[in-house]
Scaffold this active site. Structure first.
Site, mmCIF file in Angstrom:
data_model
loop_
_atom_site.group_PDB
_atom_site.id
_atom_site.type_symbol
_atom_site.label_atom_id
_atom_site.label_comp_id
_atom_site.label_asym_id
_atom_site.label_seq_id
_atom_site.Cartn_x
_atom_site.Cartn_y
_atom_site.Cartn_z
ATOM 1 N N ASP A 170 -64.183 45.085 33.948
ATOM 2 C CA ASP A 170 -62.999 45.738 34.504
ATOM 3 C C ASP A 170 -62.797 45.159 35.902
ATOM 4 O O ASP A 170 -63.552 45.449 36.824
ATOM 5 C CB ASP A 170 -63.212 47.247 34.556
ATOM 6 C CG ASP A 170 -61.967 48.003 35.015
ATOM 7 O OD1 ASP A 170 -61.142 47.408 35.734
ATOM 8 O OD2 ASP A 170 -61.836 49.201 34.683
ATOM 9 N N LYS A 195 -52.306 49.137 39.025
ATOM 10 C CA LYS A 195 -52.830 49.083 40.377
ATOM 11 C C LYS A 195 -52.332 47.830 41.108
ATOM 12 O O LYS A 195 -51.154 47.665 41.331
ATOM 13 C CB LYS A 195 -54.359 49.168 40.325
ATOM 14 C CG LYS A 195 -54.909 50.278 39.425
ATOM 15 C CD LYS A 195 -54.356 51.654 39.719
ATOM 16 C CE LYS A 195 -55.110 52.793 39.030
ATOM 17 N NZ LYS A 195 -55.137 52.762 37.560
#
Length: 379
Positions: A170, A195
């Site tokens: 991730d 994000k």
């Protein structure tokens, strides 16, 4: 291409119909065929969409991969990756990870016979202790959320290969601007595009990038079969956001370093978690595999009282108290009651995530204004 050129040009071509320099928003659910099966590469928008296809090509290039798949959210991307497994398979995961990932592992997929082990992955011996002949995947989050621990991707990927298991990284916090896990041996890179990649707090999306065409075909089958795909408008917004990723991330890093150094000297701050501080236990590994240290950090006030953390968060004026991270604006959060509330308190405590810890997503505003805001809020 260098990275700053890739974000603008890689995988992106002028529209062949009009010459439009920006990828059009192909807001359509289906495509006309001349004869059954005789089409122009697109049949149905869940399966393919030209706007999404361009974004996927761009993302693959940024991560030095060959294939990318976009999903309706970061969690939809996590869901697709775990669906590569079958009952009885085991996953070794970072123990300090995003609460949503922990929740889907323990509350959804554990019910289907997949076993998850949560260990401090910056300690390879802890990882090795959990390896069995059923281990199929190593799940790495680095830097971790919210404790900012850094996992040695190359070391974990090498261990995984020794046991014929996949390594999934991730890369949300670091972004491809700061590190490229595929280059370090990972098999899959996952992003919450919501994000930093989107960067403007205006869309929700996820992605998985790989170098293996067979693995990509399996992910594509899951993507199409389960249908958690993003719409073309969101893909357009992300393509636009990515064009400034390199300049945004550089400012995030510069501001993050300044604020970390300020908090590290603050009389009322007990501990600060940021890999860019030379006193950090994660500094050497971060310096080895990252190009800079990012804009995420966490800290605990002296006394470690939740009421003090709440009072500080309530007094912030430039930092906004909100979920999420990675936008141009600075955000502050309380992981224990917000992003990580789904993780039991005793599990949070094992990683050092106290009830008074504050997480900052440092934006790209003027750093002097951000420091002044923290000064008046902490007191």
């Amino acid at each position: 291409m260098k990275f700053g050129t890739k974000v603008i040009h890689a995988g992106v071509e002028p529209d062949p119909t009009t010459g439009a320099i920006m990828t059009p928003i192909y807001q359509t659910s289906t495509y006309v065929q001349a004869s059954p099966g005789d089409h122009q590469g697109y049949e149905y928008a869940r399966t393919q969409n030209p706007t999404r296809h361009t974004l996927e090509n761009n993302l693959a290039a940024l991560e030095n991969g060959t294939h990318a798949r976009c999903f309706a959210s970061g969690m939809a991307a996590v869901d697709a990756v775990i669906k590569l497994l079958k009952p009885g398979d085991e996953v070794i995961s970072t123990n300090d990870l995003y609460g949503g990932s922990y929740r889907i592992f323990t509350k959804i997929f554990a019910n289907y016979g997949i076993k998850f082990h949560f260990v401090p992955m910056n300690n390879l011996e802890s990882v090795k202790e959990k390896i069995t002949d059923k281990t199929r995947m190593f799940w790495v989050e680095t830097p971790t959320n919210p404790m900012m621990n850094v996992v040695d991707i190359q070391a974990v990927a090498s261990l995984a290969k020794d046991h014929s298991a996949w390594t999934v990284v991730d890369n949300t916090f670091a972004t491809p601007y700061l590190q490229n896990p595929l280059d370090l041996g990972a098999d899959m890179v996952l992003h919450s595009i919501t994000k930093y990649l989107g960067g403007h707090s205006d869309t929700v999306m996820g992605a998985v990038i790989v170098n293996d065409s067979t693995l990509d075909e399996r992910l594509g089958f899951i993507q199409n079969s389960c249908g958690a795909v993003p719409g073309p408008q969101d893909c357009f917004l992300v393509l636009r956001g990515i064009k400034t990723l390199h300049v945004r991330m550089q400012r995030h890093c510069e501001n993050g370093q300044k604020i970390a150094e300020y908090l590290n000297e603050h009389a009322k701050v007990e501990r600060i978690y940021y890999p860019g501080l030379e006193t950090s236990a994660n500094y050497e590994v971060a310096r080895k595999q990252m190009r800079d240290f990012g804009g995420m950090l966490s800290f605990v006030l002296k006394g470690d009282r939740m009421e003090d953390a709440f009072r500080t968060l309530e007094k912030l004026k430039v930092f906004a108290l909100a979920e999420s991270l990675g936008g141009v604006e600075s955000l502050a959060g309380h992981p224990a009651s917000m992003t990580h509330a789904s993780i039991p308190k005793e599990e949070r405590a094992k990683t050092g995530l106290s009830d008074s810890l504050i997480r900052l997503s440092v934006g790209i505003e003027d750093s002097a204004d951000l420091i002044a805001d923290l000064e008046q809020a902490i007191g």
